[in-house]
Write an enzyme that holds these catalytic residues in place. Sequence first.
Site, PDB file in Angstrom:
ATOM      1  NE  ARG A  19     -14.902 -41.427 -20.727  1.00  0.00           N
ATOM      2  CZ  ARG A  19     -14.279 -41.701 -21.541  1.00  0.00           C
ATOM      3  NH1 ARG A  19     -12.810 -41.603 -21.208  1.00  0.00           N
ATOM      4  NH2 ARG A  19     -14.248 -42.071 -22.769  1.00  0.00           N
ATOM      5  CG  ASN A  37     -14.911 -44.606 -19.385  1.00  0.00           C
ATOM      6  OD1 ASN A  37     -15.987 -44.006 -18.883  1.00  0.00           O
ATOM      7  ND2 ASN A  37     -14.782 -44.914 -20.505  1.00  0.00           N
TER       8      ASN A  37
END
Length: 89
Positions: A19, A37
């Site tokens: 990320r 996520n």
Amino acid sequence: MNVSYLAHVHGKVQGVYFRASSQQMAIEYGLSGYARNLADGDVEVLMCGEQQNVERMIQWLNHGPDTAEVEKVDAKEVPWQDHNHFSIG
């Protein structure tokens, strides 16, 4: 032309700075959106911006950072979403 794409990235993509790396690349490409996520172990990435830059980002997602093991990326165009920046969720 501005577009929005939503991608699900499958593989070993959580706990490997996916990320944060996605955020860095999105900023480099001038994109807004988010990376977050998912409960199933995938990462969801929304990319909004110039079509050619979104396409570059999708290409990057197919390998991600060196620590990731991307198995597959499912990306589809979605209605335009206006985000001010690229966030990590």
